[in-house]
Design a protein around this motif. Structure first.
Motif, PDB file in Angstrom:
ATOM      1  N   ARG A 321      18.644   4.764 -22.446  1.00 29.32           N
ATOM      2  CA  ARG A 321      18.613   5.590 -23.664  1.00 29.32           C
ATOM      3  C   ARG A 321      19.349   6.917 -23.458  1.00 29.32           C
ATOM      4  N   ALA A 325      22.861   8.053 -25.423  1.00 29.98           N
ATOM      5  CA  ALA A 325      22.523   9.076 -26.436  1.00 29.98           C
ATOM      6  C   ALA A 325      23.722   9.488 -27.291  1.00 29.98           C
ATOM      7  N   ALA A 328      23.956   7.406 -30.410  1.00 30.90           N
ATOM      8  CA  ALA A 328      22.731   7.240 -31.186  1.00 30.90           C
ATOM      9  C   ALA A 328      22.946   7.376 -32.689  1.00 30.90           C
ATOM     10  N   ASN A 329      23.917   8.155 -33.136  1.00 28.63           N
ATOM     11  CA  ASN A 329      24.109   8.398 -34.570  1.00 28.63           C
ATOM     12  C   ASN A 329      25.059   7.388 -35.226  1.00 28.63           C
ATOM     13  N   LEU A 330      25.538   6.447 -34.439  1.00 25.75           N
ATOM     14  CA  LEU A 330      26.445   5.440 -34.992  1.00 25.75           C
ATOM     15  C   LEU A 330      25.646   4.264 -35.563  1.00 25.75           C
ATOM     16  N   ARG A 331      26.337   3.459 -36.371  1.00 28.09           N
ATOM     17  CA  ARG A 331      25.685   2.228 -36.841  1.00 28.09           C
ATOM     18  C   ARG A 331      25.379   1.342 -35.633  1.00 28.09           C
ATOM     19  N   ALA A 335      27.667   0.901 -32.283  1.00 26.49           N
ATOM     20  CA  ALA A 335      27.186   1.399 -30.991  1.00 26.49           C
ATOM     21  C   ALA A 335      27.177   0.284 -29.952  1.00 26.49           C
ATOM     22  N   LEU A 376      33.279  11.010 -27.786  1.00 24.81           N
ATOM     23  CA  LEU A 376      31.819  11.099 -27.746  1.00 24.81           C
ATOM     24  C   LEU A 376      31.305  11.594 -26.390  1.00 24.81           C
TER      25      LEU A 376
END
Length: 399
Positions: A321, A325, A328-331, A335, A376
């Motif tokens: 995780r 990280a 984390a905000n991607l679809r 991801a 990223l």
């Protein structure tokens, strides 16, 4: 009258003839022991010294019991005499098994004894004037008596070996339990000595369904330990057995795998014999690996990284995780594709064509995805420590 007893009773001879036969028994016993010592090498040392005299006395008593049974002399009770003689033969068989002598040696001794005893008794019977029919019946009775003694000794020998075998099996089972429990070196040495188990250099734990064990112990050798009850770390319904196989390290490990072909098995790493609990623990943990879902042999040595990661699953998932990280905000599907690409790119050390071939995508697709990943992750992709952490994290299966 019982059938065995009927075979050697009812010899009708005059009392004075019976006395003459009994008078030669000490000499017959001495000659019998001497002949057995010469013709049955297993007894050469056993019959030396005072033991030889004890055996002579036993032979004389057995022959005397036979004559009393055969002639009903001195108001004897044939059934009781026979029982005592057969009980003595049974205990003799048990004693021979305890002393490590085979039943073949004992039966050979009986055959020699019967021949020598009959030679002496028949000569005396002829001198006493017994007719041919009586002597023939006498011979039949002598050898029938020896047959009964032999059969009783065989039973005693067999029973003693079975008892000893069961006891040793229990000792071997306790040894296997102690090994899996990781008991102290002193305790393990004591268990091995009690079980008369020759300790090998190494042991390898092989875990497999109980129904697939047949034939393996004989193949791996008699020093292989087996346990199929109360296996530590297993609480599922499937009946499992562990084999602790001696000295299959190095080049021999391939033979171990070959022997397991066609079975479901989990093989632990080879360890010094006192540390086989480590091998067993790895075999047990191999069952939880994704690869273990398929039939076949799973070798712990081929999956050490996965075992290491699986040793602390909570930490492994936390690491994954943390490493993912930035995604984390991607679809979720985006991801997942980027994580897959990043793992392949790290493993192939940035060789775009190799990554494309592995993922079945165009090289330009790999280039596009890596541009996204660099945005990223930034400098992490050139930091050795960060790259190592990413490799380990991306090796953890998704939760």
């Amino acid at each position: 009258m019982s059938q065995p007893l009927r075979r050697f009773t009812g010899l009708h001879i005059a009392p004075e003839v019976a006395d003459r036969l009994r008078a030669v028994l000490p000499r017959m016993a001495e000659e019998t022991v001497a002949a057995i010592t010469v013709e049955v090498p297993s007894y050469t040392d056993a019959f030396s010294g005072s033991m030889g005299q004890n055996i002579e006395n036993a032979v004389q008593m057995a022959l005397g019991a036979f004559l009393r049974i055969a002639t009903h002399a001195d108001d004897s009770h044939p059934a009781g005499q026979l029982t005592a003689a057969l009980d003595g033969a049974y205990e003799l068989g048990r004693g021979e098994a305890r002393n490590g002598r085979s039943i073949d040696a004992l039966l050979a001794a009986y055959r020699v004894g019967a021949r020598v005893a009959w030679q002496g008794l028949s000569a005396t019977a002829l001198e006493a004037g017994l007719d041919g029919a009586t002597i023939a019946r006498f011979a039949e009775m002598v050898f029938a008596f020896i047959d009964e003694l032999s059969a009783s000794s065989v039973s005693g020998h067999t029973d003693e070996l079975a008892t000893t075998g069961r006891a040793r099996e229990r000792y071997l089972e306790r040894l296997a339990q102690a090994l899996l429990a990781g008991e102290s070196e002193q305790a393990l040495a004591a268990h091995a000595e009690k079980a008369d188990w020759p300790a090998p250099r190494t042991l390898t734990a092989v875990l497999l369904p109980t129904g697939q064990v047949r034939g393996l112990t004989a193949f791996f050798g008699s020093a292989t330990l087996q346990l199929n009850a109360d296996l530590p770390g297993l609480d599922d319904a499937e009946s499992m057995t562990v084999l602790l196989v001696p000295d299959v390290d190095g080049p021999r490990r391939g033979g171990l795998t070959t022997a397991l072909t066609g079975r479901r098995a989990w093989v632990g790493s080879t360890r010094p014999w006192r540390e086989v609990h480590v091998s067993y623990d790895r075999a047990v943990r191999c069952r939880s690996l994704p690869v273990a879902e398929a039939d076949g042999v799973v070798d712990a040595d081929d999956h050490l990284v996965q075992l290491l990661i699986a040793a602390d699953p909570e930490s492994a998932h936390d690491l994954r995780r943390k490493a993912l990280a930035p995604l984390a905000n991607l679809r979720p599907d985006t991801a997942a594709r980027l994580a897959e690409t990043l793992r392949s790119w790290l493993l192939h050390q940035g060789r775009r064509d190799a990554v494309a071939a592995e993922l079945f995508v165009h090289a330009q697709t790999v280039r596009y995805r890596m541009t996204q990943l660099r945005e990223l992750y930034g400098p992490q992709l050139t930091d050795p420590d960060a790259v190592f952490e990413l490799l380990v994290a991306l090796s953890v299966p998704p939760a």
